[in-house]
Design an enzyme around this catalytic site. Structure first.
Site, PDB file in Angstrom:
ATOM      1  NE  ARG A  30      39.587  32.993  41.253  1.00  0.00           N
ATOM      2  CZ  ARG A  30      38.861  34.146  40.872  1.00  0.00           C
ATOM      3  NH1 ARG A  30      38.304  34.922  41.680  1.00  0.00           N
ATOM      4  NH2 ARG A  30      38.873  34.509  39.829  1.00  0.00           N
ATOM      5  CG  HIS A  57      31.802  31.944  40.860  1.00  0.00           C
ATOM      6  ND1 HIS A  57      31.921  32.539  42.155  1.00  0.00           N
ATOM      7  CD2 HIS A  57      31.989  33.091  40.159  1.00  0.00           C
ATOM      8  CE1 HIS A  57      32.470  33.678  41.942  1.00  0.00           C
ATOM      9  NE2 HIS A  57      32.407  34.155  40.828  1.00  0.00           N
ATOM     10  CG  HIS A  66      28.687  36.702  39.664  1.00  0.00           C
ATOM     11  ND1 HIS A  66      28.864  37.598  38.805  1.00  0.00           N
ATOM     12  CD2 HIS A  66      29.540  36.221  40.173  1.00  0.00           C
ATOM     13  CE1 HIS A  66      30.419  37.775  38.616  1.00  0.00           C
ATOM     14  NE2 HIS A  66      30.737  36.605  39.312  1.00  0.00           N
ATOM     15  CG  ASP A  85      38.240  39.844  40.756  1.00  0.00           C
ATOM     16  OD1 ASP A  85      37.299  39.499  41.472  1.00  0.00           O
ATOM     17  OD2 ASP A  85      38.569  39.020  39.802  1.00  0.00           O
ATOM     18  CD  GLU A 128      31.142  38.270  42.872  1.00  0.00           C
ATOM     19  OE1 GLU A 128      31.441  37.298  42.928  1.00  0.00           O
ATOM     20  OE2 GLU A 128      31.817  39.201  42.135  1.00  0.00           O
TER      21      GLU A 128
HETATM   22  C1  BGC Z   1      35.391  36.849  40.331  1.00  0.00           C
HETATM   23  C2  BGC Z   1      36.336  37.229  39.091  1.00  0.00           C
HETATM   24  C3  BGC Z   1      35.680  36.346  38.118  1.00  0.00           C
HETATM   25  C4  BGC Z   1      34.241  36.553  37.921  1.00  0.00           C
HETATM   26  C5  BGC Z   1      33.526  35.783  36.618  1.00  0.00           C
HETATM   27  C6  BGC Z   1      34.106  37.236  40.195  1.00  0.00           C
HETATM   28  O1  BGC Z   1      33.179  36.769  41.381  1.00  0.00           O
HETATM   29  O2  BGC Z   1      35.921  37.495  41.497  1.00  0.00           O
HETATM   30  O3  BGC Z   1      37.476  37.056  39.409  1.00  0.00           O
HETATM   31  O4  BGC Z   1      36.297  36.480  36.983  1.00  0.00           O
HETATM   32  O5  BGC Z   1      33.474  36.502  39.008  1.00  0.00           O
HETATM   33  O6  BGC Z   1      32.520  36.378  36.367  1.00  0.00           O
END
Ligand code: BGC
Length: 369
Positions: free
Chosen positions: A91, A116, A190, A262, A326
């Site tokens: 973010r 992302h 991801h 998360d 990640e």
């Molecule tokens: C984030 C999550 C998000 C997800 C989306 C992750 O990298 O940390 O908050 O919902 O990606 O697929």
């Protein structure tokens, strides 16, 4: 059971056409133990990884789809299944940052923030693909030129992602990038893992160990507060292997804010590819995954936004039925001067490496081939 072969192989098959008519392909890398990794040049996505269990049975251990259509359909298209994430993974607060005195604006796509890389991140781009040779056989190299101003980011960014597979079931991802103007950069992958097999009900029975003494706590929109806190005495302490589900519903503010795990963990041995950044063990299948990286952080995400609406390889993708690891720079680093810098200057080459190694656990945490 997949028959063994003596050297690595790489082959290419059609995978589908994008909405604007571009043909994309899926490339299959295989090693001599029969481990097989499929990657498409649409978003550089890992679509499938076949890994053996304790009895030698191969299953797909990442969520994915058999063809491009699965990735383009809603709501799968917004879950970043298997994708390369860029130009800025994770973010950016309010979709903005200041660099060299100039303020940049990136489209917001996650409440008030950018997630992302914006609405058209690297996960949805068609990458150029070529086969390259490595000591362990052929590897796949993907290349993407992100033009100056794309999604609001400065500089033409030349990004390369190389996928190779070694004989010890390690999938190595080498990222590199150059720019012609100062810019910010955060690249990751991801993939959503379930070591029991994609489509299995939950990852809450799997164990995880994270090589992190600290993490970056977040606010209600999952932007780091800027503090770097110790994991000691919290449900985020994974320095010893711990069942993922054992504390996930604890009454702990960070877990409530993130709806589970998360969070960005601050790796205790940044830059050290020999250190174990993460270890996941599935006691049912005996599969284990070890993660090594040169990056300073790792986002541990427990699939809290999966909700059973997506049907992919292996079945329905339910709430918390997969996890992401990640490897990355910390979220929102361009706005947080106490975090390691994500600025890339002209004349420099960014490099990072992550290895996902598939192992077998024989009942204890001593994992072996
Ligand atoms: C984030 C999550 C998000 C997800 C989306 C992750 O990298 O940390 O908050 O919902 O990606 O697929």
């Amino acid at each position: 059971m997949i028959p063994a072969q003596t050297t690595n192989t790489l082959n290419k098959q059609p995978f589908g056409k994008t909405a604007d008519g571009q043909e994309v392909y899926v490339y299959t890398l295989r090693n001599s133990s029969g481990v097989q990794v499929k990657i498409t040049n649409f978003g550089g996505r890992i679509t499938s990884i076949l890994a053996p269990d304790k009895n030698g049975k191969f299953d797909d251990v990442v969520l994915g789809f058999e063809s491009l259509d699965g990735y383009l359909a809603k709501p799968a298209s917004s879950a970043y299944f298997g994708a390369v994430i860029g130009r800025y993974a994770n973010r950016l607060a309010h979709g903005t940052f200041t660099l060299d005195g100039k303020t940049y604006h990136i489209p917001t796509n996650d409440g008030p923030n950018t997630l992302h890389g914006g609405t058209q991140g690297f996960d949805s781009k068609v990458w150029d693909a070529r086969e390259v040779s490595t000591p362990s056989g052929p590897a796949l190299e993907l290349h993407y030129l992100s033009p100056d101003g794309q999604e609001g980011f400065p500089g033409n960014l030349n990004a390369t992602v190389r996928y190779s597979l070694d004989s010890k079931n390690g999938l190595r991802i080498d990222y590199s990038a150059t720019t012609d103007k100062d810019t910010v950069l955060n690249l990751t992958n991801h993939s959503y893992f379930n070591l029991e097999g994609a489509g299995s009900e939950t990852i809450l029975n799997e164990y995880i160990m994270l090589g992190a003494d600290q993490y970056t706590p977040v606010d209600g929109t999952l932007i780091p507060t800027g503090k770097i806190d110790s994991v000691a005495g919290t449900p985020l302490d994974f320095r010893k292997p711990t069942v993922i589900g054992s504390r996930i519903n604890d009454n702990f503010e960070q877990l409530k804010l993130a709806k589970g795990y998360d969070h960005n963990f601050v790796l205790s041995h940044p830059g050290d590819l020999t250190a174990v950044a993460a270890l996941v063990v599935d006691p049912t299948s005996g599969r284990a995954l070890e993660v090594h990286t040169t990056q300073p952080g790792i986002q541990f995400y427990t699939g809290n936004f999966l909700n059973g609406e997506v049907h992919g390889i292996g079945g329905v993708y339910r709430y918390r039925s997969a996890l992401c690891l990640e490897t990355q720079h910390f979220p929102n680093s361009p706005n947080q001067s106490n975090f390691p810098t994500t600025v890339l200057h002209p004349g420099e080459t960014f490099h990072s490496t992550t290895i996902y190694r598939f192992l077998i656990s024989h009942g204890s945490f001593a994992v072996a081939q």
